[in-house]
Design a protein around this motif. Structure first.
Motif, PDB file in Angstrom:
ATOM      1  N   THR A  27       0.847  -1.187   0.000  1.00 30.33           N
ATOM      2  CA  THR A  27       0.000   0.000   0.000  1.00 30.33           C
ATOM      3  C   THR A  27       0.883   1.238   0.000  1.00 30.33           C
ATOM      4  O   THR A  27       1.893   1.286   0.715  1.00 30.33           O
ATOM      5  CB  THR A  27      -0.898  -0.006   1.251  1.00 30.33           C
ATOM      6  N   ILE A  56     -10.866   1.574  -9.143  1.00 24.78           N
ATOM      7  CA  ILE A  56     -10.688   2.911  -8.572  1.00 24.78           C
ATOM      8  C   ILE A  56     -11.911   3.186  -7.711  1.00 24.78           C
ATOM      9  O   ILE A  56     -13.035   2.988  -8.157  1.00 24.78           O
ATOM     10  CB  ILE A  56     -10.595   4.002  -9.663  1.00 24.78           C
ATOM     11  N   THR A  57     -11.677   3.583  -6.485  1.00 29.11           N
ATOM     12  CA  THR A  57     -12.818   3.902  -5.641  1.00 29.11           C
ATOM     13  C   THR A  57     -12.404   4.948  -4.615  1.00 29.11           C
ATOM     14  O   THR A  57     -11.293   5.472  -4.661  1.00 29.11           O
ATOM     15  CB  THR A  57     -13.384   2.633  -4.972  1.00 29.11           C
ATOM     16  N   ALA A  58     -13.292   5.274  -3.726  1.00 28.21           N
ATOM     17  CA  ALA A  58     -12.980   6.270  -2.708  1.00 28.21           C
ATOM     18  C   ALA A  58     -13.633   5.867  -1.396  1.00 28.21           C
ATOM     19  O   ALA A  58     -14.538   5.030  -1.375  1.00 28.21           O
ATOM     20  CB  ALA A  58     -13.480   7.638  -3.138  1.00 28.21           C
ATOM     21  N   VAL A  59     -13.126   6.424  -0.317  1.00 28.82           N
ATOM     22  CA  VAL A  59     -13.723   6.211   0.994  1.00 28.82           C
ATOM     23  C   VAL A  59     -13.966   7.596   1.597  1.00 28.82           C
ATOM     24  O   VAL A  59     -13.125   8.481   1.470  1.00 28.82           O
ATOM     25  CB  VAL A  59     -12.795   5.395   1.916  1.00 28.82           C
ATOM     26  N   GLU A  69     -10.615   9.677   0.632  1.00 25.86           N
ATOM     27  CA  GLU A  69      -9.419   8.911   0.321  1.00 25.86           C
ATOM     28  C   GLU A  69      -9.669   8.202  -1.008  1.00 25.86           C
ATOM     29  O   GLU A  69     -10.572   7.370  -1.099  1.00 25.86           O
ATOM     30  CB  GLU A  69      -9.162   7.890   1.427  1.00 25.86           C
ATOM     31  N   VAL A  71      -8.736   5.547  -3.751  1.00 23.88           N
ATOM     32  CA  VAL A  71      -8.017   4.284  -3.675  1.00 23.88           C
ATOM     33  C   VAL A  71      -7.929   3.652  -5.061  1.00 23.88           C
ATOM     34  O   VAL A  71      -8.943   3.422  -5.718  1.00 23.88           O
ATOM     35  CB  VAL A  71      -8.726   3.302  -2.721  1.00 23.88           C
ATOM     36  N   HIS A  73      -6.495   0.340  -7.163  1.00 22.24           N
ATOM     37  CA  HIS A  73      -5.893  -0.993  -7.135  1.00 22.24           C
ATOM     38  C   HIS A  73      -5.381  -1.294  -8.538  1.00 22.24           C
ATOM     39  O   HIS A  73      -6.164  -1.290  -9.479  1.00 22.24           O
ATOM     40  CB  HIS A  73      -6.905  -2.057  -6.711  1.00 22.24           C
ATOM     41  N   ARG A  84      -1.790  -1.067  -4.017  1.00 21.55           N
ATOM     42  CA  ARG A  84      -2.880  -0.157  -3.674  1.00 21.55           C
ATOM     43  C   ARG A  84      -2.283   1.229  -3.477  1.00 21.55           C
ATOM     44  O   ARG A  84      -1.333   1.383  -2.712  1.00 21.55           O
ATOM     45  CB  ARG A  84      -3.581  -0.621  -2.400  1.00 21.55           C
ATOM     46  N   LYS A  86      -3.109   5.140  -2.436  1.00 19.89           N
ATOM     47  CA  LYS A  86      -4.136   5.949  -1.791  1.00 19.89           C
ATOM     48  C   LYS A  86      -3.699   7.402  -1.745  1.00 19.89           C
ATOM     49  O   LYS A  86      -2.511   7.700  -1.630  1.00 19.89           O
ATOM     50  CB  LYS A  86      -4.376   5.451  -0.361  1.00 19.89           C
TER      51      LYS A  86
END
Lengths: 152, 391
Positions: A27, A56-59, A69, A71, A73, A84, A86
């Motif tokens: 990471t 591709i995603t977010a938190v 955040e 993210v 992969h 990963r 971030k």
């Protein structure tokens, strides 16, 4: 490629990053400013060859700053390893789109935009994807109620 | 006439039999040739990722059934592997082998639906009945183990719902022994059929380089000649101990993807044969009492076991803080779960990486410049399930 080897390569690169071994994969935390150049390095470096975007995603962390955040992969078929990446992004920020590196990022970034309202610069077609065009909210943000919003 | 060319716009879907669900494709046409195709998705969006944040880790299993509903067991598996990785749980050997059996049965079931509907879209009706004959047997087996035919939720965090019931192995053996001959049947019906060849050969070509750049996975990637399968590259459930080949195509057209999936049917059967031989005796749940339900007969006799079951069922269990990404090779490609835990009994973020979503995103490029009738063939050949795309 082993995870430690990857971490060593990354630690010697020109960017100011924080790389560590997670439960499942390496990471890396990257500041928003160097995110695109770092991802470009991952893809184009002869030793790394991260050629396949997996996700591709977010938190959303509403009480923190910056709020989101992002993210990524990414998988390297040649080295058989996943990474990963971030990066923290504030509400209203724009992030450079990675569609020029991986074509598959197009829809994934659209989904992040649709669900979290994070903007991507130089994206060929940044529209809502799962929600309707006239939807005003970003459903995966923590402040969007689970029951939905009546008027929407 | 103005310099700007006028294209005819045609809406294909959302209710169209060949789009395998509620998919709309807006086509800009020049005569019969496609100038631009714009897929419109989201008609089946249920907000599974949002819902997942308000359900306990156990409750979320049933949502995974409803992603790619043609092969529900692999979805259960992917999710459970992610949570198990996060909690550092090792499942017993017998559970692993049964998981492999269920995965491969799911793959066969999903490929059979693909073959049946893909052939039906292109006009070969007979095959539909052949494929559903075999799929029925798989659904019967799922019903035996879980009571459900389409949404089994059989694979659980830490192991399985229950051990295999009596008579299951006989049914499985009978299926495995006859299935190769059935694949030959499908093969005879289609592989040299001139109409089939005309609709699939040299249609919907995607090069290996493009396939990787688009992030395609599964048969859509392997059809283009990239030998990549998560079962080989990043083995899970002991897949490294099974012998099987990863078939690849050469050109990346519809026909190559067809051949890849046909061979995968045979390879899955080959794995099933090995799994039957390998299946050991032993427990099917990991010994982690705080997350695994006690045995049912114990619950009926023992008050402590009853309280235990009640506690897990109502409140779930907490998962240590952290994040994890785990993926499996499902029938369509890589199905990944990215879970962020904040230490509570519900995921903080429940992200589903869908292979169909990514595979479909390449559709506009694949069909550009081809004929309108080919769109149907290409959608069938990419093999999408809208339940997984829209989530």
């Amino acid at each position: 490629m082993e995870r430690l080897e990857l971490i060593n390569i990354l630690k010697n690169c020109e960017f100011k990053i924080d790389a560590y071994e997670g439960i499942d994969c390496v990471t890396v935390l990257v500041p928003k400013e160097s995110l695109f150049s770092f991802l470009k390095l991952l893809k184009e470096d002869e030793r790394l060859k991260f050629n396949m975007i997996a996700d591709i995603t977010a938190v959303d962390y509403p009480e923190q700053k910056p709020r989101f955040e992002l993210v990524y992969h990414i998988f390297s078929i040649a080295n058989n390893i996943r990474i990963r990446v971030k990066s923290r992004v504030e509400e209203g920020d724009s992030v450079e789109s990675v569609t020029s590196l991986w074509k598959g990022a197009e829809w994934l970034e659209r989904e992040v935009f649709d669900m979290f309202g994070i903007n991507f610069k130089n994206h060929p077609d940044l529209r809502r994807i799962l929600m309707t065009e006239d939807f005003k909210y970003y459903p995966l943000r923590k402040d969007f109620p689970l029951q939905g919003i009546e008027e929407s | 006439m103005s310099e700007q060319k006028k294209y005819m716009t045609l809406n294909m879907g959302p209710q169209h039999p060949a789009t395998h669900g509620v998919l709309k494709v807006i086509l800009e046409l020049e005569g019969e040739v496609i100038h631009r195709a714009i897929p419109v998705i989201g008609h089946l969006h249920r907000g599974v990722e949002k819902l997942g944040e308000s359900k306990t880790y156990i409750q979320n299993i049933v949502y995974t059934d409803r992603l790619d509903y043609t092969s529900a067991m692999i979805n259960n598996l992917a999710y459970c592997l992610a949570v198990e990785k996060l909690m550092n749980i090792e499942v017993p050997e017998r559970a692993k082998v049964i998981r492999v059996i269920m995965s491969e049965l799911s793959r066969i079931a999903a490929h059979l639906i693909w073959l049946a509907t893909h052939a039906l879209d292109i006009g070969a009706m007979t095959l539909y009945f052949y494929c559903f004959r075999e799929r029925e047997k798989i659904l019967d087996m799922w019903e035996m183990v879980s009571g459900q035919r389409l949404t089994p939720s059989y694979i659980r965090i830490g192991g399985l719902l229950a051990d295999l019931p009596e008579g299951f192995m006989d049914k499985l053996k009978e299926f495995v022994d006859t299935f190769d001959a059935h694949v030959d049947e499908y093969d005879k019906l289609l592989s040299k059929n001139p109409i089939w060849l005309a609709r699939t050969k040299d249609i919907g070509i995607i090069s290996a380089e493009d396939a990787i750049s688009w992030g395609l996975t599964g048969p859509a990637l392997r059809g283009s000649g990239v030998k990549f399968d998560y079962r080989k590259a990043q083995p899970y459930c002991g897949y490294e101990e099974y012998e099987f080949d990863v078939p690849v195509g050469s050109k990346g057209d519809n026909y190559d993807r067809y051949l890849v999936r046909m061979e995968e049917l045979r390879q899955s059967n080959r794995i099933l044969k090995q799994a039957i031989k390998r299946l050991p005796e032993g427990p099917i749940k990991a010994h982690v009492p705080e997350i695994v339900f006690p045995d049912k007969d114990l619950v009926l006799k023992n008050i402590e076991a009853l309280i235990h079951q009640f506690k897990i069922g109502c409140g779930g269990f907490t998962v240590p803080k952290g994040e994890v990404y785990a993926s499996v090779e499902n029938a369509k490609g890589e199905l990944g779960f990215y879970i962020v835990s904040d230490g509570s009994s519900m995921p903080y973020r429940f992200r589903i990486k869908s292979s169909c979503f990514v595979n479909l995103s390449a559709l506009p490029e694949i069909v550009k410049g081809s004929m309108i009738a080919d769109v149907v063939a290409v959608i069938g050949s990419i093999d999408i399930v809208l339940g997984e795309i829209d989530r």
